[in-house]
Design a protein around this motif. Structure first.
Motif, PDB file in Angstrom:
ATOM      1  N   GLY A 112       0.805  -1.218   0.000  1.00 40.12           N
ATOM      2  CA  GLY A 112       0.000   0.000   0.000  1.00 40.12           C
ATOM      3  C   GLY A 112       0.830   1.256   0.000  1.00 40.12           C
ATOM      4  O   GLY A 112       0.304   2.358  -0.157  1.00 40.12           O
ATOM      5  N   THR A 141      -1.291  -3.896  -4.972  1.00 40.40           N
ATOM      6  CA  THR A 141      -1.555  -2.849  -3.981  1.00 40.40           C
ATOM      7  C   THR A 141      -2.045  -1.562  -4.622  1.00 40.40           C
ATOM      8  O   THR A 141      -2.262  -0.573  -3.929  1.00 40.40           O
ATOM      9  N   LEU A 285      -7.431   1.877  -0.947  1.00 41.74           N
ATOM     10  CA  LEU A 285      -6.208   1.200  -0.509  1.00 41.74           C
ATOM     11  C   LEU A 285      -4.986   2.094  -0.630  1.00 41.74           C
ATOM     12  O   LEU A 285      -4.183   2.195   0.294  1.00 41.74           O
ATOM     13  N   TRP A 299     -10.961  -1.091   0.207  1.00 42.07           N
ATOM     14  CA  TRP A 299     -11.180  -1.929   1.388  1.00 42.07           C
ATOM     15  C   TRP A 299     -12.658  -2.303   1.476  1.00 42.07           C
ATOM     16  O   TRP A 299     -13.534  -1.450   1.304  1.00 42.07           O
ATOM     17  N   GLY A 324      -8.074  -9.489  -3.433  1.00 41.91           N
ATOM     18  CA  GLY A 324      -6.780  -9.191  -2.826  1.00 41.91           C
ATOM     19  C   GLY A 324      -5.876 -10.402  -2.872  1.00 41.91           C
ATOM     20  O   GLY A 324      -6.343 -11.544  -2.988  1.00 41.91           O
ATOM     21  N   LEU A 328      -3.896  -9.485   1.804  1.00 46.69           N
ATOM     22  CA  LEU A 328      -5.066  -8.668   1.470  1.00 46.69           C
ATOM     23  C   LEU A 328      -6.250  -9.514   0.983  1.00 46.69           C
ATOM     24  O   LEU A 328      -7.312  -8.970   0.699  1.00 46.69           O
ATOM     25  N   ILE A 332      -9.893  -6.784   0.429  1.00 43.01           N
ATOM     26  CA  ILE A 332     -10.051  -5.726  -0.570  1.00 43.01           C
ATOM     27  C   ILE A 332     -10.635  -6.306  -1.848  1.00 43.01           C
ATOM     28  O   ILE A 332     -10.617  -7.517  -2.079  1.00 43.01           O
TER      29      ILE A 332
END
Length: 384
Positions: A112, A141, A285, A299, A324, A328, A332
Motif C-alpha cells: 500500500g 496494492t 487502498l 477496502w 486481494g 489482502l 479488498i
C-alpha cells in the motif's frame, strides 16, 4: 438472456473487436516475408510506446516470462541485486533473482506504500549493486512507483535498472530511455488490450554490456538469440503468430488515439472511480499521491468479505472484479479501468457495485457513487 462476461480485472482485460477480428484471420507462416513485415511494423510502434530508440523483443510467454528473461540475461550467480518491493509482483521479481543465484537485498516498503526514493539512495550509497529491480505499477496494492526518480539514482550510482511495466505500459506514461531504464518488460494482456501470451522487452546499450558477459544458463529466454533473429525480423522459436497480428492492431489503436490522450483517459477514469468509492463511504487502498491510474483498490466494509461480494457480482451480473492477494485476500477488491474500457463501462460497474453492497446490507444510497463519477467525467478530470 445469458449474462455477458465483463472483465474489470487487471489482466486479462477486454479485447477490442477489431483486435479479435484480426486474430481470427487465417494464419500466416512465421518464416515468411509477410511475418517479417509484421514484426518490422511492431518494432517501430513498440519503440514509440516504450519511449526508446533501442530494440524491443517480442517473446512468446507471459509477463513473468519477460521478467525472467530480464533476470536470466543480466544476473550471474553471486551478483548483488537490490529489489524494491511494494507488493506481490515486486516480491516475484526478487524471487526470480534468487532463483538465478543473485545475492538479493529486498527493500520492503509495505503493501500500500510506494517506493521511498530517499531510502533507495541511502542503500545505493552504502552498497554497490549490479542491478535494481522495480515494479512500475504494482497491481496487488494499486500503487505506482516513481521510476523516473529511481532511474536517476541508478545512473548516478552505476546500477542497471530492470523494470516490470507489465501492467502499466500503454496506460501510464513511461519513457525507457529518458528515465534511465535498462530493461523494460511488459505483456500483452493488460493496457495493450491483447490476450495473454506475449512479453515485450527493451534493452539498453548498458544492459547489453552485462548480457554479453552473462554466465547464467538461458535458452528459450535468451535475449542474444532474440537479438540475432530480429536482424531478419524473426524470432528464434515459434511465435504466437495470431497474438502478433492482434498486437499490431492494438498498437494502431493506441497510437491513433495518441499516447498522451491514452494516459489522460486512464487518469480521469481513476479519479472518477476514487470519487465514487469515497461517495459510498468506502476506504481506498492507495493514497492519492501514488494511486494507480489503471486499477483502484478498495477496502471492503467492516464485517464484509470482499470475495463474497465479488462472487455475488459475478454470479448475478457477470461482472468480475479482482480480489486481494496474500495478506489482502478477502479484505479488498480491485476495479480495473485499463485498456479497452470506456465511460459507459465504468459507470456500469460502479452502479452494479452499489447494488451488490446494498444486498450485503451495507448502507448505500443508490446512485451516490455513480453521480460522483459522473461529475468527474463531465468535468474532464482535475489536474490530470
Amino acid at each position: 438472456m445469458a449474462k455477458k462476461m465483463r472483465l474489470f480485472i487487471p489482466g486479462p482485460t477486454p479485447v477490442p473487436p477489431q483486435v479479435a477480428e484480426a486474430m481470427a484471420r487465417p494464419l500466416i507462416g512465421h518464416r515468411t516475408q509477410e511475418f517479417a513485415d509484421l514484426y518490422r511494423r511492431l518494432e517501430e510502434k513498440l519503440r514509440k510506446v516504450f519511449g526508446t530508440q533501442n530494440e524491443v523483443y517480442v517473446l512468446t510467454c507471459s509477463g513473468t516470462g519477460g521478467m525472467e528473461a530480464a533476470v536470466a540475461n543480466i544476473v550471474n550467480p553471486g551478483d548483488r541485486v537490490l529489489a524494491l518491493v511494494t507488493g506481490k509482483f515486486g516480491e516475484r521479481f526478487a524471487e526470480l533473482a534468487k532463483i538465478y543465484g543473485a545475492a538479493v537485498d529486498a527493500l520492503e516498503f509495505g503493501w500500500g506504500n510506494p517506493v521511498d526514493v530517499a531510502l533507495v539512495e541511502a542503500r545505493l550509497k552504502s552498497q554497490k549493486y549490479k542491478a535494481v529491480l522495480a515494479t512500475h505499477n504494482e497491481t496487488s496494492t494499486t500503487v505506482v512507483n516513481d521510476i523516473r526518480a529511481i532511474g536517476e539514482l541508478t545512473r548516478r550510482y552505476g546500477a542497471l535498472l530492470l523494470v516490470d511495466a507489465v501492467s502499466s505500459l500503454g496506460g501510464i506514461e513511461i519513457e525507457a530511455d529518458a528515465w534511465g531504464v535498462d530493461i523494460l518488460v511488459t505483456a500483452s494482456q493488460k493496457a495493450l488490450m491483447v490476450p495473454p501470451g506475449l512479453a515485450m522487452v527493451s534493452v539498453s546499450p548498458r544492459a547489453w554490456e552485462a548480457i554479453n558477459e552473462g554466465r547464467a544458463p538461458r535458452y528459450y529466454l535468451s535475449l542474444p538469440a532474440a537479438k540475432k533473429s530480429l536482424t531478419k525480423f524473426n524470432t528464434p522459436y515459434t511465435p504466437a503468430v495470431s497474438l502478433f497480428v492482434g498486437l499490431d492492431v492494438a498498437l494502431d489503436m493506441i497510437l491513433d488515439e495518441g499516447l498522451e490522450n491514452v494516459y489522460v483517459r486512464h487518469r480521469i477514469f481513476a479519479q472518477a472511480t476514487r470519487a465514487a468509492v469515497r461517495a459510498l463511504g468506502l476506504k481506498l487502498l492507495a493514497p492519492d499521491a501514488c494511486a494507480s491510474p489503471v486499477v483502484t483498490g478498495v477496502w471492503a466494509p467492516e464485517g464484509m468479505n470482499a470475495d463474497d461480494l465479488r462472487r455475488l457480482l459475478l454470479k448475478e451480473y457477470g461482472v468480475l472484479l479482482a480480489g486481494g492477494q496474500a495478506q489482502l485476500k478477502g479484505r479488498i477488491f480491485r476495479i480495473s479501468h485499463m485498456g479497452y474500457i470506456d465511460a459507459v463501462d465504468l459507470l456500469g460497474v460502479l452502479g452494479v457495485l452499489e447494488i451488490g453492497l446494498q444486498k450485503f446490507g451495507y448502507p448505500v444510497t443508490l446512485g451516490a457513487g455513480v453521480a460522483a463519477a459522473q461529475a468527474v467525467l463531465a468535468g474532464g478530470g482535475q489536474d490530470v
